[in-house]
Design an enzyme around this catalytic site. Sequence first.
Site, PDB file in Angstrom:
ATOM      1  N   ASP A  51      54.600  84.519 -32.198  1.00  0.00           N
ATOM      2  CA  ASP A  51      55.539  83.394 -32.271  1.00  0.00           C
ATOM      3  C   ASP A  51      55.337  82.521 -33.510  1.00  0.00           C
ATOM      4  OD1 ASP A  51      53.644  81.430 -29.780  1.00  0.00           O
ATOM      5  OD2 ASP A  51      53.060  82.463 -31.618  1.00  0.00           O
TER       6      ASP A  51
ATOM      7  N   GLY B  75      45.460 104.521 -23.624  1.00  0.00           N
ATOM      8  CA  GLY B  75      46.563 104.109 -24.500  1.00  0.00           C
ATOM      9  C   GLY B  75      46.391 102.669 -24.971  1.00  0.00           C
TER      10      GLY B  75
ATOM     11  N   ASP C 290      47.444  87.032 -33.823  1.00  0.00           N
ATOM     12  CA  ASP C 290      48.638  86.595 -34.544  1.00  0.00           C
ATOM     13  C   ASP C 290      48.246  86.208 -35.966  1.00  0.00           C
ATOM     14  OD1 ASP C 290      51.302  84.134 -33.801  1.00  0.00           O
ATOM     15  OD2 ASP C 290      50.938  85.434 -35.537  1.00  0.00           O
TER      16      ASP C 290
ATOM     17  N   HIS D 285      37.263  85.457 -26.278  1.00  0.00           N
ATOM     18  CA  HIS D 285      38.188  85.278 -25.145  1.00  0.00           C
ATOM     19  C   HIS D 285      38.999  86.560 -24.912  1.00  0.00           C
ATOM     20  CE1 HIS D 285      41.233  82.977 -22.708  1.00  0.00           C
ATOM     21  NE2 HIS D 285      42.050  83.899 -23.202  1.00  0.00           N
ATOM     22  N   GLU D 286      39.557  87.092 -26.012  1.00  0.00           N
ATOM     23  CA  GLU D 286      40.411  88.284 -25.880  1.00  0.00           C
ATOM     24  C   GLU D 286      39.638  89.470 -25.339  1.00  0.00           C
ATOM     25  OE1 GLU D 286      43.261  85.863 -26.819  1.00  0.00           O
ATOM     26  OE2 GLU D 286      43.438  87.861 -25.957  1.00  0.00           O
TER      27      GLU D 286
ATOM     28  N   HIS E 149      39.416  89.620 -21.694  1.00  0.00           N
ATOM     29  CA  HIS E 149      40.578  90.292 -21.088  1.00  0.00           C
ATOM     30  C   HIS E 149      40.487  91.797 -21.243  1.00  0.00           C
ATOM     31  CE1 HIS E 149      42.719  86.666 -20.215  1.00  0.00           C
ATOM     32  NE2 HIS E 149      43.032  86.350 -21.462  1.00  0.00           N
TER      33      HIS E 149
ATOM     34  N   HIS F 259      42.052  84.713 -16.566  1.00  0.00           N
ATOM     35  CA  HIS F 259      41.807  83.351 -17.001  1.00  0.00           C
ATOM     36  C   HIS F 259      41.007  82.583 -15.950  1.00  0.00           C
ATOM     37  CE1 HIS F 259      45.285  83.392 -20.082  1.00  0.00           C
ATOM     38  NE2 HIS F 259      44.112  83.652 -20.646  1.00  0.00           N
TER      39      HIS F 259
END
Length: 163
Positions: free
Chosen positions: A77, A92, A100, A120-121, A124, A130
């Site tokens: 964004d 995959g 970003d 943080h990523e 995940h 979260h």
Amino acid sequence: EEYSHVQGTRWHKSVISYSIGSYTRDLPRDTVASVIESALSVWARASGLTFVRSQTRNADIMVEFVTNSHGDMYPFDGPRGTLAHAFGPGSGVGGDTHFDDDEQWTAGDKGFNLLLVAAHEFGHALGLKHSTNPQSLMYPTYKSTRSANLLSREDVANINALY
Ligand SMILES: CNC(=O)[C@@H](NC(=O)[C@H](CC(C)C)CN(O)C=O)C(C)(C)C
Ligand SMILES: [Ca+2]
Ligand SMILES: [Zn+2]
Ligand SMILES: [Zn+2]
């Protein structure tokens, strides 16, 4: 969890490969590589997982710096707003982690700190969701001030519960 596009719940192997597919121009490539390695080592220490770097594009965790629409269903964004996203464990796209590149990435404190965001990523990418605890690394909002040891007790407990 619109920022961790859930695939499986966890990896079913203890050695996970990663590859850096594209770089940001904000930092030297060696710096990006060492920051990524550091962010993964934070989770390695807490989980017992091992991360090995690969140069191929079929690594478990593909790391990319991209902008706007970039081939998945979650376009970025522009500056600010969403900083990065990652896919949960799986084949995959599973584990893939996108930053970003319209953000100003830094290894220090001007702009967004790559180590903090990457850690943080990768939470995940390993299957964590979260946290509502602002002290947790998995809190959904970027906070530049974090204690030296990135992981809160909650993060350690959560990764231990998973692996
Ligand atoms: C400065 N901008 C923010 O704080 C934004 N938050 C993020 O970009 C999250 C990553 C941070 C926590 C590193 C997105 N996420 O959860 C990825 O897994 C907004 C809170 C604005 C969405
Ligand atoms: Ca953005
Ligand atoms: Zn997140
Ligand atoms: Zn993406």
